[in-house]
Scaffold this active site. Structure first.
Site, PDB file in Angstrom:
ATOM      1  N   GLU A  26      -5.074  43.760 -68.717  1.00  0.00           N
ATOM      2  CA  GLU A  26      -5.261  42.436 -68.182  1.00  0.00           C
ATOM      3  C   GLU A  26      -6.463  41.184 -69.309  1.00  0.00           C
ATOM      4  OE1 GLU A  26      -7.498  41.713 -64.017  1.00  0.00           O
ATOM      5  OE2 GLU A  26      -8.565  42.998 -64.763  1.00  0.00           O
ATOM      6  N   LYS A  36      -2.194  38.189 -58.808  1.00  0.00           N
ATOM      7  CA  LYS A  36      -3.096  39.406 -58.944  1.00  0.00           C
ATOM      8  C   LYS A  36      -3.482  38.946 -57.155  1.00  0.00           C
ATOM      9  CE  LYS A  36      -7.599  41.834 -59.891  1.00  0.00           C
ATOM     10  NZ  LYS A  36      -8.488  41.280 -61.410  1.00  0.00           N
ATOM     11  N   CYS A  92      -4.764  45.585 -61.418  1.00  0.00           N
ATOM     12  CA  CYS A  92      -6.995  45.695 -61.812  1.00  0.00           C
ATOM     13  C   CYS A  92      -7.337  46.588 -61.098  1.00  0.00           C
ATOM     14  CB  CYS A  92      -7.292  44.869 -62.711  1.00  0.00           C
ATOM     15  SG  CYS A  92      -8.809  45.624 -63.010  1.00  0.00           S
TER      16      CYS A  92
END
Length: 277
Positions: free
Chosen positions: A42, A116, A161
């Site tokens: 990321e 995301k 993440c």
């Protein structure tokens, strides 16, 4: 032959050109090791002192120096490449970007995009209030759209993440018959020490998938510190490869036959009982 997959570990800062050069070097090293699928962490291209600093580097979808560099690296090394997150501009939300995970095939063509979904708006426990994050101030959440892409190493499910803490996303990916799960991340040092390996191994075990998890490591502009410990985890929950710190290619083989045998002899996904509603 079993395919080789790799998590590429980096320590990104606020110099995009330098970060892209590091990423290109690691991709080249991965290709030399026979890796067919490599994943960058990321924020691999930029980590600034403030969350909103990334807006200055936002690119239009499909065009820009970061995306061009990714396509060129994939094509040059004939490797499938997953770019952890790229800040992509949003026409309907100019004050924020999408944290887009982009996948390039070995010809350099883009094969998939996942934005995301879960944003890191937290005060880290145990930090005494010193660590507060609000990603939603600069990032717009992606819509619920589990993304799976067929790669030479298997069917790959995409996540980023903080998504790691939401198992329902991974179960939705598992229902789409994935073999691999990617988790590019920039876990904080404090949360990483407590939960990184634990959560990665849990996602691997409960979905009987290989998990590829490249992370950021070390100190970054603004005083942020990330955990590193990039790893590849097997479908039985075993850590196949890991590196705590340093720029690295963290590579492991995907034993397809063993994964198939495991799912046949230990059919967890077929034993689910969702109950009556």
């Amino acid at each position: 032959m079993n395919p080789i997959i790799a998590a590429l570990q980096m320590n990104s800062g606020d110099d995009v050109a330098r970060n892209l050069a590091t990423a290109a070097r690691l991709v080249g090293q991965a290709a030399e090791q026979g890796v067919s699928l490599a994943i960058l962490p990321e924020n691999f291209a930029f980590m600034g002192a403030r969350e909103r600093d990334k807006l200055a580097h936002a690119e239009a979808d499909g065009a820009g120096p970061i995306q061009d560099a990714l396509a060129q690296a994939a094509q040059r090394h004939r490797i499938w490449l997953v770019a952890g997150t790229v800040p992509l501009a949003l026409a309907d939300d100019p004050g924020r970007v999408a944290a887009a995970c982009l996948v390039y095939d070995a010809s350099g063509a883009r094969a998939a995009r996942y934005d995301k979904i879960h944003l890191f708006d937290v005060e880290v426990a145990g930090s005494g209030g010193a660590e507060r994050y609000r990603e939603s101030a600069s990032i717009a959440p992606g819509r619920w759209n589990p993304v799976v892409v067929a790669t030479p190493a298997g069917r790959l499910g995409l996540s980023v993440c903080y998504d790691l803490r939401f198992p329902e996303l991974y179960r939705a990916l598992a229902e789409r018959e994935v073999d691999l799960l990617s988790v590019p991340a920039a876990f904080t040092a404090r949360t990483g020490e407590a939960h990184w390996e634990l959560l990665l191994r849990a996602r691997a075990v409960e979905n009987q998938c290989h998990v590829i998890a490249p992370g950021q490591f070390g100190g970054h502009p603004g005083g942020r510190s990330t955990w590193g410990h990039s790893m590849v985890v097997g479908p039985w929950g075993e850590v196949l490869a890991c590196q705590a710190q340093g720029d690295a290619v963290v590579a492991a083989e995907v034993d397809r036959a063993r994964a198939t045998e495991l799912r046949a002899s230990f059919p967890v996904l077929r034993h689910r009982h969702l109950g009556a509603h």
